[in-house]
Design a protein around this motif. Structure first.
Motif, short mmCIF file in Angstrom:
data_model
loop_
_atom_site.label_atom_id
_atom_site.label_comp_id
_atom_site.label_asym_id
_atom_site.label_seq_id
_atom_site.Cartn_x
_atom_site.Cartn_y
_atom_site.Cartn_z
N ALA A 123 -20.56 40.49 104.94
CA ALA A 123 -19.20 40.11 104.74
C ALA A 123 -18.40 41.03 104.77
CB ALA A 123 -18.96 39.23 103.72
N VAL A 124 -18.77 42.36 103.96
CA VAL A 124 -17.83 43.38 104.26
C VAL A 124 -17.54 44.09 105.50
CG1 VAL A 124 -17.80 45.96 103.40
CG2 VAL A 124 -18.51 43.97 101.72
N ILE A 125 -18.70 44.16 106.32
CA ILE A 125 -18.54 44.64 107.42
C ILE A 125 -17.92 43.71 108.34
CG2 ILE A 125 -20.01 45.18 109.68
CD1 ILE A 125 -22.37 46.33 107.70
N ILE A 126 -18.08 42.47 108.33
CA ILE A 126 -17.42 41.30 109.56
C ILE A 126 -16.13 41.51 109.01
CG2 ILE A 126 -17.32 39.21 109.96
CD1 ILE A 126 -20.52 38.93 109.67
N GLY A 127 -15.68 41.55 107.76
CA GLY A 127 -14.37 41.49 107.48
C GLY A 127 -13.48 42.86 107.59
N PHE A 128 -14.27 43.99 107.52
CA PHE A 128 -13.61 45.08 107.93
C PHE A 128 -13.20 45.11 109.45
CE2 PHE A 128 -14.07 49.35 109.60
CZ PHE A 128 -13.11 50.21 108.98
N PHE A 129 -14.47 44.82 110.28
CA PHE A 129 -14.01 45.07 111.69
C PHE A 129 -12.98 43.91 112.29
CE2 PHE A 129 -17.95 47.56 111.65
CZ PHE A 129 -17.30 48.60 112.32
N MET A 130 -13.27 42.67 111.56
CA MET A 130 -12.40 41.68 111.98
C MET A 130 -10.96 41.88 111.56
SD MET A 130 -12.75 37.58 111.02
CE MET A 130 -11.53 36.49 110.99
N TYR A 131 -10.62 42.68 110.56
CA TYR A 131 -9.31 42.99 110.27
C TYR A 131 -8.71 44.02 111.09
CZ TYR A 131 -5.38 44.83 107.39
OH TYR A 131 -4.24 45.16 106.80
N ILE A 132 -9.69 45.13 111.37
CA ILE A 132 -9.04 45.96 112.39
C ILE A 132 -8.63 45.44 113.83
CG2 ILE A 132 -9.75 48.10 113.84
CD1 ILE A 132 -9.34 48.67 110.81
N ALA A 133 -9.58 44.69 114.08
CA ALA A 133 -9.12 43.76 115.48
C ALA A 133 -7.97 42.99 115.35
CB ALA A 133 -10.41 42.81 115.92
N THR A 134 -7.82 42.32 114.26
CA THR A 134 -6.54 41.34 114.40
C THR A 134 -5.37 42.47 114.05
OG1 THR A 134 -6.90 41.31 112.09
CG2 THR A 134 -7.69 39.58 113.27
N ARG A 135 -5.44 43.40 113.57
CA ARG A 135 -4.30 44.44 113.42
C ARG A 135 -3.97 44.92 114.69
NH1 ARG A 135 -0.54 43.73 109.64
NH2 ARG A 135 -1.83 41.97 108.68
N ILE A 136 -5.02 45.13 115.45
CA ILE A 136 -4.67 45.76 117.00
C ILE A 136 -4.11 44.67 117.57
CG2 ILE A 136 -5.91 46.67 119.03
CD1 ILE A 136 -7.85 48.00 117.13
N GLN A 137 -4.35 43.27 117.53
CA GLN A 137 -3.77 42.53 118.35
C GLN A 137 -2.50 42.18 118.07
OE1 GLN A 137 -6.37 39.19 117.36
NE2 GLN A 137 -7.35 39.23 119.48
N LEU A 138 -2.20 42.40 116.72
CA LEU A 138 -0.80 42.18 116.17
C LEU A 138 0.12 43.32 116.80
CD1 LEU A 138 0.88 40.31 114.63
CD2 LEU A 138 0.17 41.56 112.64
N ILE A 139 -0.43 44.36 116.82
CA ILE A 139 0.33 45.70 117.48
C ILE A 139 0.62 45.25 118.67
CG2 ILE A 139 0.02 48.18 118.03
CD1 ILE A 139 -1.16 48.37 115.25
N LEU A 140 -0.40 45.03 119.65
CA LEU A 140 -0.27 44.67 121.09
C LEU A 140 0.72 43.62 121.35
CD1 LEU A 140 -3.89 45.15 122.45
CD2 LEU A 140 -2.17 46.63 122.48
N LEU A 141 0.65 42.56 120.60
CA LEU A 141 1.48 41.47 120.57
C LEU A 141 2.79 41.77 120.40
CD1 LEU A 141 1.74 38.22 121.32
CD2 LEU A 141 1.86 38.14 118.54
N LYS A 142 3.32 42.74 119.69
CA LYS A 142 4.70 43.16 119.20
C LYS A 142 5.12 43.98 120.40
CE LYS A 142 4.75 42.19 114.38
NZ LYS A 142 4.97 42.57 113.18
N ARG A 143 4.29 44.85 121.11
CA ARG A 143 4.63 45.79 121.91
C ARG A 143 4.89 45.19 123.23
NH1 ARG A 143 0.83 51.04 121.72
NH2 ARG A 143 1.62 52.14 119.91
N ARG A 144 4.11 43.93 123.66
CA ARG A 144 4.36 43.33 124.79
C ARG A 144 5.77 42.44 124.73
NH1 ARG A 144 -0.33 39.38 125.18
NH2 ARG A 144 -1.31 40.77 123.59
N ARG A 145 5.95 42.12 123.65
CA ARG A 145 7.36 41.51 123.44
C ARG A 145 8.63 42.41 123.62
NH1 ARG A 145 10.47 39.23 118.25
NH2 ARG A 145 11.85 37.57 119.18
N LYS A 146 8.46 43.57 123.41
CA LYS A 146 9.63 44.73 123.58
C LYS A 146 9.92 44.81 125.22
CE LYS A 146 9.36 47.00 119.03
NZ LYS A 146 8.99 47.94 118.54
#
Length: 109
Positions: free
Chosen positions: A86-109
């Motif tokens: 759970a710790v490992i999955i949660g960590f990598f899932m959190y990193i992946a979602t943060r990267i997705q959020l950054i990319l989504l905000k960059r694409r909007r600009k």
């Protein structure tokens, strides 16, 4: 005749279509203002969905971490593998979602 993306469902449709065949959006009276509003709504929905996944990932990480230390889990037990997983999955899932959020905000600009 050109192919465009539907403003609501983002699927390919003809620019001559009066109604989207996928989501039934009325395209006859669709101007730039409505299109911009629809894009903002879609951006907010995507952003909220990614943020929700990020929160779930954080709960997995924290839950596994807290369970591991509060229950004094022994190495090699099923509880150990579940909590560490759970710790490992949660960590990598959190990193992946943060990267997705950054990319989504960059694409909007």
């Amino acid at each position: 005749m050109a192919v465009i993306n539907c403003p609501q469902c983002n699927k390919k449709i003809s620019d001559k279509a009066k109604v989207c065949p996928h989501c039934a959006l009325e395209l006859e009276d669709f101007d730039q203002e409505k299109f911009a509003t629809m894009q903002k709504i879609n951006f907010i929905k995507k952003s909220q969905r990614i943020t929700t996944y990020s929160f779930i990932a954080m709960l997995l990480f924290c839950g596994g971490f807290l369970y591991y230390y509060s229950q004094n889990v022994q190495l090699g037990t099923t509880e150990f593998y579940i909590s560490v997983g759970a710790v490992i999955i949660g960590f990598f899932m959190y990193i992946a979602t943060r990267i997705q959020l950054i990319l989504l905000k960059r694409r909007r600009k």
